[in-house]
Write a protein that holds these residues in place. Structure first.
Motif, mmCIF file in Angstrom:
data_model
loop_
_atom_site.group_PDB
_atom_site.id
_atom_site.type_symbol
_atom_site.label_atom_id
_atom_site.label_comp_id
_atom_site.label_asym_id
_atom_site.label_seq_id
_atom_site.Cartn_x
_atom_site.Cartn_y
_atom_site.Cartn_z
ATOM 1 N N VAL A 1 -101.316 -50.631 29.045
ATOM 2 C CA VAL A 1 -101.854 -50.692 30.406
ATOM 3 C C VAL A 1 -100.714 -51.113 31.318
ATOM 4 C CG1 VAL A 1 -103.531 -51.751 31.959
ATOM 5 C CG2 VAL A 1 -104.123 -51.388 29.548
ATOM 6 N N ARG A 2 -100.481 -50.328 32.365
ATOM 7 C CA ARG A 2 -99.473 -50.686 33.362
ATOM 8 C C ARG A 2 -99.944 -50.209 34.718
ATOM 9 N NH1 ARG A 2 -93.791 -48.765 32.138
ATOM 10 N NH2 ARG A 2 -94.546 -46.792 32.955
ATOM 11 N N ASP A 3 -99.963 -51.135 35.666
ATOM 12 C CA ASP A 3 -100.390 -50.820 37.037
ATOM 13 C C ASP A 3 -101.774 -50.174 37.065
ATOM 14 O OD1 ASP A 3 -97.944 -51.807 37.981
ATOM 15 O OD2 ASP A 3 -96.990 -49.842 37.810
ATOM 16 N N GLY A 4 -102.679 -50.671 36.223
ATOM 17 C CA GLY A 4 -104.050 -50.188 36.218
ATOM 18 C C GLY A 4 -104.275 -48.859 35.532
ATOM 19 N N GLN A 5 -103.251 -48.313 34.886
ATOM 20 C CA GLN A 5 -103.411 -47.055 34.157
ATOM 21 C C GLN A 5 -103.354 -47.305 32.656
ATOM 22 O OE1 GLN A 5 -100.443 -43.964 34.674
ATOM 23 N NE2 GLN A 5 -101.770 -42.451 33.740
ATOM 24 N N LEU A 6 -104.346 -46.766 31.960
ATOM 25 C CA LEU A 6 -104.428 -46.856 30.506
ATOM 26 C C LEU A 6 -103.725 -45.633 29.925
ATOM 27 C CD1 LEU A 6 -105.892 -48.582 28.311
ATOM 28 C CD2 LEU A 6 -107.733 -46.924 28.435
ATOM 29 N N LEU A 7 -102.834 -45.861 28.973
ATOM 30 C CA LEU A 7 -102.078 -44.770 28.366
ATOM 31 C C LEU A 7 -102.183 -44.869 26.857
ATOM 32 C CD1 LEU A 7 -100.140 -42.425 29.148
ATOM 33 C CD2 LEU A 7 -98.260 -44.038 28.860
ATOM 34 N N GLU B 1 -115.334 -45.170 32.941
ATOM 35 C CA GLU B 1 -116.541 -45.645 33.623
ATOM 36 C C GLU B 1 -116.226 -46.814 34.559
ATOM 37 O OE1 GLU B 1 -119.759 -46.642 30.969
ATOM 38 O OE2 GLU B 1 -119.627 -44.694 29.952
ATOM 39 N N ASP B 2 -115.217 -47.602 34.178
ATOM 40 C CA ASP B 2 -114.827 -48.759 34.986
ATOM 41 C C ASP B 2 -113.835 -48.387 36.093
ATOM 42 O OD1 ASP B 2 -115.298 -51.514 35.388
ATOM 43 O OD2 ASP B 2 -113.395 -52.031 34.412
ATOM 44 N N GLY B 3 -113.515 -47.106 36.199
ATOM 45 C CA GLY B 3 -112.636 -46.635 37.265
ATOM 46 C C GLY B 3 -111.155 -46.670 36.964
ATOM 47 N N LEU B 4 -110.790 -46.964 35.715
ATOM 48 C CA LEU B 4 -109.373 -46.953 35.352
ATOM 49 C C LEU B 4 -108.896 -45.522 35.146
ATOM 50 C CD1 LEU B 4 -109.204 -49.856 32.749
ATOM 51 C CD2 LEU B 4 -108.259 -49.861 35.042
ATOM 52 N N GLN B 5 -107.650 -45.305 35.485
ATOM 53 C CA GLN B 5 -107.015 -44.021 35.228
ATOM 54 C C GLN B 5 -106.605 -44.002 33.757
ATOM 55 O OE1 GLN B 5 -103.481 -43.563 37.577
ATOM 56 N NE2 GLN B 5 -104.015 -41.485 38.132
ATOM 57 N N VAL B 6 -106.944 -42.943 33.032
ATOM 58 C CA VAL B 6 -106.625 -42.833 31.610
ATOM 59 C C VAL B 6 -105.743 -41.616 31.403
ATOM 60 C CG1 VAL B 6 -107.538 -42.546 29.273
ATOM 61 C CG2 VAL B 6 -108.819 -43.886 30.946
ATOM 62 N N GLY B 7 -104.636 -41.805 30.708
ATOM 63 C CA GLY B 7 -103.737 -40.702 30.421
ATOM 64 C C GLY B 7 -103.383 -40.656 28.948
ATOM 65 N N GLU B 8 -103.037 -39.467 28.491
ATOM 66 C CA GLU B 8 -102.564 -39.285 27.121
ATOM 67 C C GLU B 8 -101.146 -38.734 27.199
ATOM 68 O OE1 GLU B 8 -105.664 -38.018 24.032
ATOM 69 O OE2 GLU B 8 -106.310 -37.010 25.873
ATOM 70 N N ALA B 9 -100.226 -39.400 26.525
ATOM 71 C CA ALA B 9 -98.818 -38.993 26.559
ATOM 72 C C ALA B 9 -98.089 -39.611 25.370
ATOM 73 C CB ALA B 9 -98.169 -39.464 27.860
ATOM 74 N N ASP B 10 -96.888 -39.136 25.142
ATOM 75 C CA ASP B 10 -96.054 -39.762 24.123
ATOM 76 C C ASP B 10 -95.688 -41.160 24.615
ATOM 77 O OD1 ASP B 10 -96.143 -37.387 22.701
ATOM 78 O OD2 ASP B 10 -94.292 -36.627 23.582
ATOM 79 N N ILE B 11 -95.851 -42.146 23.762
ATOM 80 C CA ILE B 11 -95.540 -43.534 24.105
ATOM 81 C C ILE B 11 -94.314 -43.955 23.307
ATOM 82 C CG2 ILE B 11 -96.342 -45.923 23.930
ATOM 83 C CD1 ILE B 11 -99.147 -44.952 24.407
ATOM 84 N N ASP B 12 -93.371 -44.592 23.983
ATOM 85 C CA ASP B 12 -92.196 -45.106 23.281
ATOM 86 C C ASP B 12 -92.090 -46.619 23.480
ATOM 87 O OD1 ASP B 12 -91.124 -45.458 25.852
ATOM 88 O OD2 ASP B 12 -89.945 -43.616 25.748
ATOM 89 N N LEU B 13 -91.045 -47.204 22.935
ATOM 90 C CA LEU B 13 -90.895 -48.655 23.022
ATOM 91 C C LEU B 13 -90.790 -49.134 24.464
ATOM 92 C CD1 LEU B 13 -88.531 -49.430 20.019
ATOM 93 C CD2 LEU B 13 -90.921 -50.113 20.291
ATOM 94 N N TYR B 14 -90.157 -48.362 25.332
ATOM 95 C CA TYR B 14 -90.064 -48.759 26.736
ATOM 96 C C TYR B 14 -91.459 -48.940 27.331
ATOM 97 C CZ TYR B 14 -89.406 -48.728 31.727
ATOM 98 O OH TYR B 14 -89.472 -49.053 33.050
ATOM 99 N N ASP B 15 -92.376 -48.028 27.016
ATOM 100 C CA ASP B 15 -93.746 -48.136 27.531
ATOM 101 C C ASP B 15 -94.393 -49.442 27.079
ATOM 102 O OD1 ASP B 15 -93.894 -45.566 28.879
ATOM 103 O OD2 ASP B 15 -93.962 -44.666 26.883
ATOM 104 N N ALA B 16 -94.155 -49.831 25.839
ATOM 105 C CA ALA B 16 -94.730 -51.080 25.330
ATOM 106 C C ALA B 16 -94.066 -52.287 25.978
ATOM 107 C CB ALA B 16 -94.588 -51.142 23.813
ATOM 108 N N TYR B 17 -92.733 -52.278 26.046
ATOM 109 C CA TYR B 17 -92.005 -53.415 26.617
ATOM 110 C C TYR B 17 -92.350 -53.644 28.084
ATOM 111 C CZ TYR B 17 -88.848 -53.162 22.532
ATOM 112 O OH TYR B 17 -88.315 -53.154 21.271
ATOM 113 N N SER B 18 -92.595 -52.585 28.816
ATOM 114 C CA SER B 18 -92.825 -52.708 30.260
ATOM 115 C C SER B 18 -94.309 -52.760 30.624
ATOM 116 C CB SER B 18 -92.148 -51.551 30.997
ATOM 117 O OG SER B 18 -92.720 -50.311 30.607
ATOM 118 N N ALA B 19 -95.176 -52.788 29.625
ATOM 119 C CA ALA B 19 -96.621 -52.786 29.872
ATOM 120 C C ALA B 19 -97.120 -54.150 30.336
ATOM 121 C CB ALA B 19 -97.365 -52.384 28.603
#
Length: 86
Positions: A8-14, A36-54
């Motif tokens: 989760v980063r800036d209200g977007q679930l990935l 349902e709660d209004g969060l933006q949901v995306g599907e993408a390749d996730i790498d370590l940067y995504d985890a570190y900056s989440a």
């Protein structure tokens, strides 16, 4: 044990694209509830940067349900002293 990862980063679930993960009930339930709660949901390749900056990282699985991730490779995730998101 198999788990699915979410960031989760800036209200977007990935989460990784369904093509590369087990499309389980727990994963889909989290996606449905987030939308349902209004969060933006995306599907993408996730790498370590995504985890570190989440702001938040968590896993889903049948046995864990939802489990917060507090560190990845020793790097603390999210605000200090908080083990999960809102």
């Amino acid at each position: 044990m198999g788990s699915n990862i979410f960031t989760v980063r800036d209200g977007q679930l990935l989460t990784p694209r369904e093509k590369f993960v087990l499309p389980g009930v727990s994963r889909q339930t989290v996606i449905d509830l987030a939308r349902e709660d209004g969060l933006q949901v995306g599907e993408a390749d996730i790498d370590l940067y995504d985890a570190y900056s989440a702001d938040e990282v968590f896993l889903t699985s049948t046995s864990l349900c939802i489990c917060p991730v507090t560190k990845v490779n020793g790097v603390e995730i999210g605000p200090k002293g908080r083990s999960g998101g809102p």
